[in-house]
Design a protein around this motif. Sequence first.
Motif, mmCIF file in Angstrom:
data_model
loop_
_atom_site.group_PDB
_atom_site.id
_atom_site.type_symbol
_atom_site.label_atom_id
_atom_site.label_comp_id
_atom_site.label_asym_id
_atom_site.label_seq_id
_atom_site.Cartn_x
_atom_site.Cartn_y
_atom_site.Cartn_z
ATOM 1 N N ASP A 135 -52.447 9.607 64.146
ATOM 2 C CA ASP A 135 -53.111 9.211 65.054
ATOM 3 C C ASP A 135 -53.830 9.868 66.070
ATOM 4 O O ASP A 135 -54.772 9.645 65.982
ATOM 5 C CB ASP A 135 -52.250 9.080 66.582
ATOM 6 N N ASN A 173 -41.878 12.849 65.455
ATOM 7 C CA ASN A 173 -42.720 12.552 64.510
ATOM 8 C C ASN A 173 -44.156 13.786 64.067
ATOM 9 O O ASN A 173 -44.566 12.599 65.271
ATOM 10 C CB ASN A 173 -42.431 10.898 64.190
ATOM 11 N N GLU A 202 -43.432 15.532 70.510
ATOM 12 C CA GLU A 202 -43.433 14.594 69.276
ATOM 13 C C GLU A 202 -42.764 14.716 68.332
ATOM 14 O O GLU A 202 -43.005 15.963 68.060
ATOM 15 C CB GLU A 202 -45.093 14.225 68.804
ATOM 16 N N SER A 205 -45.379 13.172 61.803
ATOM 17 C CA SER A 205 -46.173 12.716 60.715
ATOM 18 C C SER A 205 -47.219 11.569 61.314
ATOM 19 O O SER A 205 -48.472 10.996 61.451
ATOM 20 C CB SER A 205 -45.780 11.563 59.434
ATOM 21 N N ARG A 206 -46.052 10.807 62.895
ATOM 22 C CA ARG A 206 -47.507 9.752 63.688
ATOM 23 C C ARG A 206 -47.957 10.356 64.456
ATOM 24 O O ARG A 206 -48.937 9.766 64.641
ATOM 25 C CB ARG A 206 -46.232 8.875 64.730
#
Length: 104
Positions: free
Chosen positions: A35, A28, A26, A30-31
């Motif tokens: 999640d 990102n 990933e 933070s995402r």
Amino acid sequence: MPPAAPTERVTVTMPADLIAGIDRFERNRSRFIADAVRHELKRRRREELLRSLEEPHPDSITTASLGLESWSQGLPAGDDDLLDPRGGVPLRWSEEQGWQEPEA
């Protein structure tokens, strides 16, 4: 699409190998972390619910065995105003945000 939830900036310290693992899958971070945290919170809520079903509070066992109608008949007479259904606030459940008031 529901409005975006308010965000807060946090600082989290993690081992470098975990960060490298995140970066492999990933862009990102933070995402990815949000999640993962949502998934863990959902798992823990489910675990807590299962535990409460396996070991219910003694008062809830008594109430369940009576049934709602029998339980309500056992309330003191003249206390019909204990609960005014018109006095409540309508709510809706969201996995991400919990109980929320519906938008007007």
